[in-house]
Scaffold this active site. Structure first.
Site: not given
Ligand code: PMV
Length: 313
Positions: A105, A152
């Protein structure tokens, strides 16, 4: 030609994970203590189109043409070349390293893509602007996890706290009063795509309930934005606790995450929640700066395999 390098930081989601996939706002912040780095070195003796990819962390040493175009590192290079209308790259080696924990994450996939896109575009003589870098990294994100929201690639490209709504122009946040977070890693690998898929199934089976969950998370995210921009940092703690509560109901927490969240609160955190896809990966705790080390120790004692203290300003 000298080697060309570029980096991108890790990230954590402060508020709004999962709900952001369904159009609600989320807030993410860069974590500069960890980063991905790409270095491109010309191979003057190589033939046009000979591109070697070297990512020893993941045991990869391969020529670009031997990789599937959907291999994420290959995809980042191919997306960049295609955006710049370059058919065959000059012979080179693209070396990738990263200190960002994988499947935790912390945006490692997006950060690697951003570093590669920046380094390769600069190597080709056309460093791309942030907006384009983020857009290309988003294309690669789709390979990693199907229906990414785009948060992200956005936060690691701009390396600033962002308020993000899918499909809308990025807004960076002004942090009125700096604050401190402790990140605790459960050490449990949890690919984001799987968690996003589970939430999607649950949403399909119970749309009214899940839409209500997403709405309440969206409202918390908006309140958090106000608190960050007005300097009301202590208000963020209860909002984090509340956001964690809804994520639990949605089934994306885990015993290990809950244990760390409780340990952080007991050690004096103002609030704590899981961060990112959930099920494993990381949690975050908002702490009075003077308590950061104490909370980090408490998290380690409660099973965290790694802790990072980071300041947001
Ligand atoms: O990459 P992570 O595990 O921080 O997850 C991203 C966050 C989510 O909302 C779960 C997925 C997304 O694409 O926004």
């Amino acid at each position: 030609m000298p080697a060309i390098s570029a980096t991108a930081p890790g990230k954590v989601i402060l508020f709004g994970e999962h709900a952001v996939v369904y159009g609600r706002p989320a807030i993410a912040i860069p974590v500069t203590q960890v980063k991905a780095k790409a270095i491109v070195t010309a191979n003057p003796r190589g033939a046009q189109g000979e591109v070697r990819l070297l990512a020893t962390d993941i045991g990869l040493d391969a020529m670009l043409e031997d990789l599937e175009p959907a291999q994420p590192l290959a995809a980042a290079i191919l997306e960049t070349a295609s955006a710049l209308k370059v058919k065959r790259l000059p012979a080179c080696t693209v070396k990738i390293t990263s200190t960002i924990p994988v499947a935790a994450g912390m945006g490692s996939g997006a950060a690697v893509s951003v570093a590669v896109i920046r380094a390769v575009s600069a190597f080709l003589g056309h460093p791309l602007p942030d907006e384009k870098v983020s857009a290309l990294a988003f294309e690669v994100e789709k390979i990693y996890h199907g229906t990414p929201s785009g948060i992200d690639n956005t936060v690691v490209t701009y390396a600033r706290p962002v308020y993000f709504v899918k499909g809308q122009p990025v807004e960076t946040l002004k942090v009125r009063r700096p604050f401190t977070l402790v990140i605790g890693d459960t050490g449990i690998s949890s690919p984001t795509g799987a968690a996003v898929g589970e939430v999607c199934k649950a949403w399909q089976a119970g749309k009214t309930l899940y839409e209500a969950y997403f709405d309440s998370i969206g409202a918390m995210t908006q309140s958090a934005r106000q608190a960050i921009e007005s300097g009301g940092v202590e208000l963020l703690g209860p909002l984090m606790d509340a956001n964690h509560g809804v994520l639990r109901k949605m089934g994306v927490s885990s015993t290990e995450l809950d244990t760390l969240v409780v340990a952080a609160r007991r050690a004096g955190a103002w609030g704590a929640k899981l961060s990112g896809g959930g099920r494993g990966g990381n949690m975050i705790a908002l702490v009075p700066t003077a308590r950061a080390e104490g909370v980090a120790k408490a998290l380690q004692a409660a099973g965290a395999v790694r802790t990072i203290v980071t300041g947001i300003k």
